[in-house]
Design a protein around this motif. Structure first.
Motif, PDB file in Angstrom:
ATOM      1  N   ASP A   1       0.813  -1.223   0.000  1.00 27.43           N
ATOM      2  CA  ASP A   1       0.000   0.000   0.000  1.00 27.43           C
ATOM      3  C   ASP A   1       0.844   1.268   0.000  1.00 27.43           C
ATOM      4  N   ASP A   2       2.130   1.141   0.240  1.00 27.02           N
ATOM      5  CA  ASP A   2       3.019   2.308   0.192  1.00 27.02           C
ATOM      6  C   ASP A   2       3.448   2.640  -1.235  1.00 27.02           C
ATOM      7  N   THR A   3       3.085   1.800  -2.179  1.00 29.32           N
ATOM      8  CA  THR A   3       3.441   2.041  -3.567  1.00 29.32           C
ATOM      9  C   THR A   3       2.822   3.345  -4.060  1.00 29.32           C
ATOM     10  N   ALA A   4       3.668   4.236  -4.561  1.00 31.47           N
ATOM     11  CA  ALA A   4       3.201   5.549  -5.007  1.00 31.47           C
ATOM     12  C   ALA A   4       4.379   6.329  -5.563  1.00 31.47           C
ATOM     13  N   VAL A   5       4.064   7.456  -6.162  1.00 30.37           N
ATOM     14  CA  VAL A   5       5.090   8.446  -6.467  1.00 30.37           C
ATOM     15  C   VAL A   5       5.192   9.356  -5.245  1.00 30.37           C
ATOM     16  N   TYR A   6       6.399   9.529  -4.757  1.00 27.64           N
ATOM     17  CA  TYR A   6       6.622  10.330  -3.567  1.00 27.64           C
ATOM     18  C   TYR A   6       7.201  11.691  -3.964  1.00 27.64           C
ATOM     19  N   TYR A   7       6.603  12.726  -3.399  1.00 31.97           N
ATOM     20  CA  TYR A   7       7.012  14.086  -3.700  1.00 31.97           C
ATOM     21  C   TYR A   7       7.471  14.788  -2.420  1.00 31.97           C
ATOM     22  N   CYS A   8       8.502  15.596  -2.548  1.00 37.62           N
ATOM     23  CA  CYS A   8       8.822  16.482  -1.436  1.00 37.62           C
ATOM     24  C   CYS A   8       8.359  17.890  -1.797  1.00 37.62           C
ATOM     25  N   ALA A   9       8.106  18.675  -0.786  1.00 35.39           N
ATOM     26  CA  ALA A   9       7.585  20.014  -0.969  1.00 35.39           C
ATOM     27  C   ALA A   9       8.170  20.936   0.088  1.00 35.39           C
ATOM     28  N   ALA A  10       8.243  22.220  -0.238  1.00 36.67           N
ATOM     29  CA  ALA A  10       8.800  23.208   0.689  1.00 36.67           C
ATOM     30  C   ALA A  10       7.835  24.383   0.838  1.00 36.67           C
ATOM     31  N   ARG A  11       7.863  24.980   2.017  1.00 37.48           N
ATOM     32  CA  ARG A  11       7.006  26.127   2.261  1.00 37.48           C
ATOM     33  C   ARG A  11       7.759  27.193   3.023  1.00 37.48           C
ATOM     34  N   PHE A  12       7.304  28.429   2.920  1.00 33.88           N
ATOM     35  CA  PHE A  12       7.971  29.583   3.527  1.00 33.88           C
ATOM     36  C   PHE A  12       7.532  29.831   4.957  1.00 33.88           C
ATOM     37  N   ARG A  13       6.599  29.085   5.447  1.00 30.40           N
ATOM     38  CA  ARG A  13       6.065  29.337   6.772  1.00 30.40           C
ATOM     39  C   ARG A  13       6.169  28.071   7.620  1.00 30.40           C
ATOM     40  N   TYR A  14       6.323  28.294   8.920  1.00 30.15           N
ATOM     41  CA  TYR A  14       6.258  27.163   9.827  1.00 30.15           C
ATOM     42  C   TYR A  14       4.855  26.563   9.770  1.00 30.15           C
ATOM     43  N   CYS A  15       4.752  25.332  10.172  1.00 30.15           N
ATOM     44  CA  CYS A  15       3.438  24.711  10.233  1.00 30.15           C
ATOM     45  C   CYS A  15       3.389  23.746  11.397  1.00 30.15           C
ATOM     46  N   SER A  16       2.192  23.513  11.832  1.00 28.97           N
ATOM     47  CA  SER A  16       1.949  22.514  12.855  1.00 28.97           C
ATOM     48  C   SER A  16       1.342  21.296  12.166  1.00 28.97           C
ATOM     49  N   ALA A  17       0.880  20.360  12.936  1.00 29.36           N
ATOM     50  CA  ALA A  17       0.443  19.092  12.356  1.00 29.36           C
ATOM     51  C   ALA A  17      -0.598  19.281  11.251  1.00 29.36           C
ATOM     52  N   LEU A  18      -1.645  20.044  11.553  1.00 30.76           N
ATOM     53  CA  LEU A  18      -2.708  20.209  10.574  1.00 30.76           C
ATOM     54  C   LEU A  18      -2.234  21.004   9.365  1.00 30.76           C
ATOM     55  N   GLY A  19      -1.541  22.089   9.599  1.00 33.66           N
ATOM     56  CA  GLY A  19      -1.070  22.911   8.496  1.00 33.66           C
ATOM     57  C   GLY A  19      -0.091  22.197   7.601  1.00 33.66           C
ATOM     58  N   CYS A  20       0.799  21.416   8.208  1.00 37.70           N
ATOM     59  CA  CYS A  20       1.803  20.705   7.431  1.00 37.70           C
ATOM     60  C   CYS A  20       1.184  19.642   6.524  1.00 37.70           C
ATOM     61  N   SER A  21       0.019  19.170   6.887  1.00 40.22           N
ATOM     62  CA  SER A  21      -0.601  18.085   6.125  1.00 40.22           C
ATOM     63  C   SER A  21      -1.361  18.558   4.897  1.00 40.22           C
ATOM     64  N   ARG A  22      -1.511  19.848   4.744  1.00 38.11           N
ATOM     65  CA  ARG A  22      -2.272  20.392   3.617  1.00 38.11           C
ATOM     66  C   ARG A  22      -1.347  20.737   2.455  1.00 38.11           C
ATOM     67  N   ASP A  23      -1.527  20.088   1.329  1.00 32.27           N
ATOM     68  CA  ASP A  23      -0.611  20.318   0.212  1.00 32.27           C
ATOM     69  C   ASP A  23      -0.730  21.733  -0.343  1.00 32.27           C
ATOM     70  N   ALA A  24      -1.876  22.363  -0.157  1.00 33.43           N
ATOM     71  CA  ALA A  24      -2.066  23.713  -0.676  1.00 33.43           C
ATOM     72  C   ALA A  24      -1.162  24.729   0.016  1.00 33.43           C
ATOM     73  N   GLY A  25      -0.621  24.366   1.169  1.00 31.41           N
ATOM     74  CA  GLY A  25       0.218  25.298   1.907  1.00 31.41           C
ATOM     75  C   GLY A  25       1.669  25.317   1.484  1.00 31.41           C
ATOM     76  N   TYR A  26       2.034  24.483   0.526  1.00 28.89           N
ATOM     77  CA  TYR A  26       3.419  24.389   0.094  1.00 28.89           C
ATOM     78  C   TYR A  26       3.656  25.216  -1.168  1.00 28.89           C
ATOM     79  N   ASP A  27       4.850  25.779  -1.216  1.00 26.39           N
ATOM     80  CA  ASP A  27       5.169  26.712  -2.285  1.00 26.39           C
ATOM     81  C   ASP A  27       5.947  26.084  -3.432  1.00 26.39           C
ATOM     82  N   TYR A  28       6.708  25.059  -3.150  1.00 26.30           N
ATOM     83  CA  TYR A  28       7.522  24.406  -4.179  1.00 26.30           C
ATOM     84  C   TYR A  28       7.406  22.901  -4.064  1.00 26.30           C
ATOM     85  N   TRP A  29       7.511  22.253  -5.219  1.00 26.83           N
ATOM     86  CA  TRP A  29       7.389  20.803  -5.285  1.00 26.83           C
ATOM     87  C   TRP A  29       8.491  20.208  -6.142  1.00 26.83           C
TER      88      TRP A  29
END
Length: 127
Positions: free
Chosen positions: A89-117
């Motif tokens: 079930d771990d089979t997938a394409v894995y992406y890393c992403a970066a953001r300009f702001r700190y985040c907590s658990a909920l914020g970090c989990s939202r892909d819309a909050g990331y600036d670069y992929w």
């Protein structure tokens, strides 16, 4: 412009381990959090884990908690995703992403909050 390049994916068997790397280049001083996401065929992209802040707080999806570990090496501008006890079930394409702001658990989990992929790296786990 921040650029992210993932590597380390491959084909492994269930129970094996892999370590993904994400190297960042460009104005990396502006990044405050890095996340890992994955997308399996026919499914939506989902959060895997993230590391945020100077103390390196980490957050994980329930599906990978206890099996995956995120770490960072600031000197190398690199974030790692250590994946143990891999499952099909771990089979997938894995992406890393970066953001300009700190985040907590909920914020970090939202892909819309990331600036670069990154472009993604394929992980395939056979049973």
């Amino acid at each position: 412009q921040v650029q992210l390049v993932e590597s380390g994916g491959g084909l492994v068997q269930a129970g094996d381990s892999l370590r993904l790397s994400c190297v960042a280049s460009g104005p990396t001083f502006s990044m405050f959090a890095m996340g890992w996401f994955r997308q399996a065929p026919g499914k939506e992209r989902e959060f895997v884990g993230a590391i945020s802040g100077s103390r390196g707080s980490t957050y994980y999806a329930d599906s990978v908690k206890g099996r995956f570990t995120i770490s960072g090496d600031n000197a190398k501008n690199t974030v790692y995703l250590q994946m143990d006890s891999l499952k099909p079930d771990d089979t997938a394409v894995y992406y890393c992403a970066a953001r300009f702001r700190y985040c907590s658990a909920l914020g970090c989990s939202r892909d819309a909050g990331y600036d670069y992929w990154g472009q993604g790296t394929q992980v395939t786990v056979s049973s």
